[in-house]
Design a protein around this motif. Structure first.
Motif, PDB file in Angstrom:
ATOM      1  N   GLN A   4       0.847  -1.180   0.000  1.00  0.00           N
ATOM      2  CA  GLN A   4       0.000   0.000   0.000  1.00  0.00           C
ATOM      3  C   GLN A   4       0.881   1.228   0.000  1.00  0.00           C
ATOM      4  O   GLN A   4       1.676   1.425   0.924  1.00  0.00           O
ATOM      5  CB  GLN A   4      -0.937   0.008   1.196  1.00  0.00           C
ATOM      6  CG  GLN A   4      -1.972   1.122   1.140  1.00  0.00           C
ATOM      7  CD  GLN A   4      -3.059   0.976   2.188  1.00  0.00           C
ATOM      8  OE1 GLN A   4      -2.943   0.191   3.114  1.00  0.00           O
ATOM      9  NE2 GLN A   4      -4.112   1.756   2.035  1.00  0.00           N
ATOM     10  N   SER A  20       5.580   6.714   0.660  1.00  0.00           N
ATOM     11  CA  SER A  20       5.738   5.615   1.601  1.00  0.00           C
ATOM     12  C   SER A  20       5.005   4.402   1.066  1.00  0.00           C
ATOM     13  O   SER A  20       4.012   4.530   0.344  1.00  0.00           O
ATOM     14  CB  SER A  20       5.180   5.988   2.976  1.00  0.00           C
ATOM     15  OG  SER A  20       5.886   7.072   3.539  1.00  0.00           O
ATOM     16  N   CYS A  21       5.506   3.235   1.424  1.00  0.00           N
ATOM     17  CA  CYS A  21       4.893   1.990   0.994  1.00  0.00           C
ATOM     18  C   CYS A  21       4.999   0.984   2.127  1.00  0.00           C
ATOM     19  O   CYS A  21       6.107   0.746   2.629  1.00  0.00           O
ATOM     20  CB  CYS A  21       5.571   1.463  -0.253  1.00  0.00           C
ATOM     21  SG  CYS A  21       4.943  -0.118  -0.845  1.00  0.00           S
ATOM     22  N   ALA A  22       3.868   0.416   2.500  1.00  0.00           N
ATOM     23  CA  ALA A  22       3.824  -0.563   3.579  1.00  0.00           C
ATOM     24  C   ALA A  22       3.476  -1.930   3.015  1.00  0.00           C
ATOM     25  O   ALA A  22       2.503  -2.068   2.265  1.00  0.00           O
ATOM     26  CB  ALA A  22       2.799  -0.138   4.623  1.00  0.00           C
ATOM     27  N   SER A  24       2.464  -5.954   3.708  1.00  0.00           N
ATOM     28  CA  SER A  24       1.792  -6.787   4.702  1.00  0.00           C
ATOM     29  C   SER A  24       1.435  -8.127   4.077  1.00  0.00           C
ATOM     30  O   SER A  24       1.399  -8.276   2.855  1.00  0.00           O
ATOM     31  CB  SER A  24       0.536  -6.085   5.221  1.00  0.00           C
ATOM     32  OG  SER A  24      -0.392  -5.868   4.169  1.00  0.00           O
ATOM     33  N   ARG A  70      14.250   2.780   5.047  1.00  0.00           N
ATOM     34  CA  ARG A  70      13.434   1.595   5.303  1.00  0.00           C
ATOM     35  C   ARG A  70      13.258   1.418   6.802  1.00  0.00           C
ATOM     36  O   ARG A  70      14.204   1.574   7.565  1.00  0.00           O
ATOM     37  CB  ARG A  70      14.125   0.388   4.681  1.00  0.00           C
ATOM     38  CG  ARG A  70      13.496  -0.944   4.941  1.00  0.00           C
ATOM     39  CD  ARG A  70      14.258  -2.007   4.160  1.00  0.00           C
ATOM     40  NE  ARG A  70      13.869  -3.337   4.576  1.00  0.00           N
ATOM     41  CZ  ARG A  70      14.316  -4.454   4.015  1.00  0.00           C
ATOM     42  NH1 ARG A  70      15.166  -4.395   3.026  1.00  0.00           N
ATOM     43  NH2 ARG A  70      13.915  -5.621   4.458  1.00  0.00           N
ATOM     44  N   ASP A  71      12.046   1.084   7.188  1.00  0.00           N
ATOM     45  CA  ASP A  71      11.745   0.730   8.567  1.00  0.00           C
ATOM     46  C   ASP A  71      11.478  -0.766   8.587  1.00  0.00           C
ATOM     47  O   ASP A  71      10.378  -1.217   8.239  1.00  0.00           O
ATOM     48  CB  ASP A  71      10.548   1.533   9.063  1.00  0.00           C
ATOM     49  CG  ASP A  71      10.234   1.294  10.527  1.00  0.00           C
ATOM     50  OD1 ASP A  71      10.635   0.243  11.069  1.00  0.00           O
ATOM     51  OD2 ASP A  71       9.574   2.156  11.131  1.00  0.00           O
ATOM     52  N   LYS A  74       8.472  -2.185  10.585  1.00  0.00           N
ATOM     53  CA  LYS A  74       7.136  -1.927  10.055  1.00  0.00           C
ATOM     54  C   LYS A  74       6.986  -2.360   8.601  1.00  0.00           C
ATOM     55  O   LYS A  74       5.944  -2.125   7.984  1.00  0.00           O
ATOM     56  CB  LYS A  74       6.810  -0.440  10.174  1.00  0.00           C
ATOM     57  CG  LYS A  74       6.755   0.062  11.613  1.00  0.00           C
ATOM     58  CD  LYS A  74       6.397   1.537  11.660  1.00  0.00           C
ATOM     59  CE  LYS A  74       6.319   2.047  13.089  1.00  0.00           C
ATOM     60  NZ  LYS A  74       5.965   3.486  13.157  1.00  0.00           N
ATOM     61  N   ASN A  75       8.026  -3.009   8.041  1.00  0.00           N
ATOM     62  CA  ASN A  75       7.996  -3.419   6.622  1.00  0.00           C
ATOM     63  C   ASN A  75       7.566  -2.261   5.725  1.00  0.00           C
ATOM     64  O   ASN A  75       6.712  -2.402   4.845  1.00  0.00           O
ATOM     65  CB  ASN A  75       7.059  -4.608   6.416  1.00  0.00           C
ATOM     66  CG  ASN A  75       7.681  -5.918   6.873  1.00  0.00           C
ATOM     67  OD1 ASN A  75       8.892  -6.002   7.087  1.00  0.00           O
ATOM     68  ND2 ASN A  75       6.863  -6.926   7.055  1.00  0.00           N
ATOM     69  N   THR A  76       8.179  -1.119   5.963  1.00  0.00           N
ATOM     70  CA  THR A  76       7.812   0.095   5.248  1.00  0.00           C
ATOM     71  C   THR A  76       9.052   0.712   4.607  1.00  0.00           C
ATOM     72  O   THR A  76      10.133   0.693   5.196  1.00  0.00           O
ATOM     73  CB  THR A  76       7.164   1.102   6.214  1.00  0.00           C
ATOM     74  OG1 THR A  76       5.985   0.510   6.781  1.00  0.00           O
ATOM     75  CG2 THR A  76       6.775   2.378   5.485  1.00  0.00           C
ATOM     76  N   HIS A  78      10.352   4.311   2.539  1.00  0.00           N
ATOM     77  CA  HIS A  78      10.042   5.703   2.262  1.00  0.00           C
ATOM     78  C   HIS A  78      10.956   6.225   1.164  1.00  0.00           C
ATOM     79  O   HIS A  78      12.107   5.802   1.054  1.00  0.00           O
ATOM     80  CB  HIS A  78      10.230   6.560   3.510  1.00  0.00           C
ATOM     81  CG  HIS A  78       9.490   6.061   4.697  1.00  0.00           C
ATOM     82  ND1 HIS A  78       8.119   6.202   4.846  1.00  0.00           N
ATOM     83  CD2 HIS A  78       9.919   5.394   5.808  1.00  0.00           C
ATOM     84  CE1 HIS A  78       7.751   5.664   5.985  1.00  0.00           C
ATOM     85  NE2 HIS A  78       8.817   5.167   6.595  1.00  0.00           N
ATOM     86  N   CYS A  94       5.943   0.861  -6.015  1.00  0.00           N
ATOM     87  CA  CYS A  94       6.649   0.237  -4.907  1.00  0.00           C
ATOM     88  C   CYS A  94       6.979  -1.211  -5.284  1.00  0.00           C
ATOM     89  O   CYS A  94       6.190  -1.871  -6.003  1.00  0.00           O
ATOM     90  CB  CYS A  94       5.763   0.270  -3.668  1.00  0.00           C
ATOM     91  SG  CYS A  94       6.475  -0.471  -2.201  1.00  0.00           S
TER      92      CYS A  94
END
Length: 120
Positions: A4, A20-22, A24, A70-71, A74-76, A78, A94
């Motif tokens: 997302q 940003s991209c998360a 899941s 990258r976080d 949180k598998n995110t 930026h 992404c």
């Protein structure tokens, strides 16, 4: 697995945007996270990738202007985009390369894309 993305939009030349991209879903480990883009009428091209949170790779046209981070918790991922130019106008995708937690095999996943438009 779902990706997302957030943060696309319209900005004037010289401005900034942050994407940003998360990720899941059934993910054991994400090896690479990044962004690609497809300008109007052109092929998809590399913007930036990050491997393991520290090893980054940038497309030549964005070096010095864009920063990927990258976080892992949180598998995110930026993408901070500064000094934007009209030629940065594109659909930004992404991307992740990951191991599934079901079979531990490698997979690629692309997001649906988010539009970035830079006006002159």
């Amino acid at each position: 697995v779902q990706l997302q993305a957030f943060g696309g939009g319209l900005v004037q030349s010289g401005g900034s945007l942050r994407l940003s991209c998360a990720a899941s879903g059934s993910i054991f480990r994400i090896n690479v996270m990044g962004w690609y883009r497809q300008p109007p009428g052109k092929q998809r091209e590399l913007v930036a990738t990050v491997r393991g949170g520290v090893s980054t790779n940038y497309g030549d046209s964005v070096k010095g202007r864009f920063t990927i981070s990258r976080d892992n918790a949180k598998n995110t991922v930026h993408l901070q985009m500064n000094s934007l130019k009209p030629e940065d106008t594109a659909v930004y995708f992404c991307y992740i390369h990951y191991n599934s937690d079901r079979d531990y095999r490698d997979y690629d996943k692309w997001g649906q894309g988010t539009q970035v438009t830079v006006s002159s």
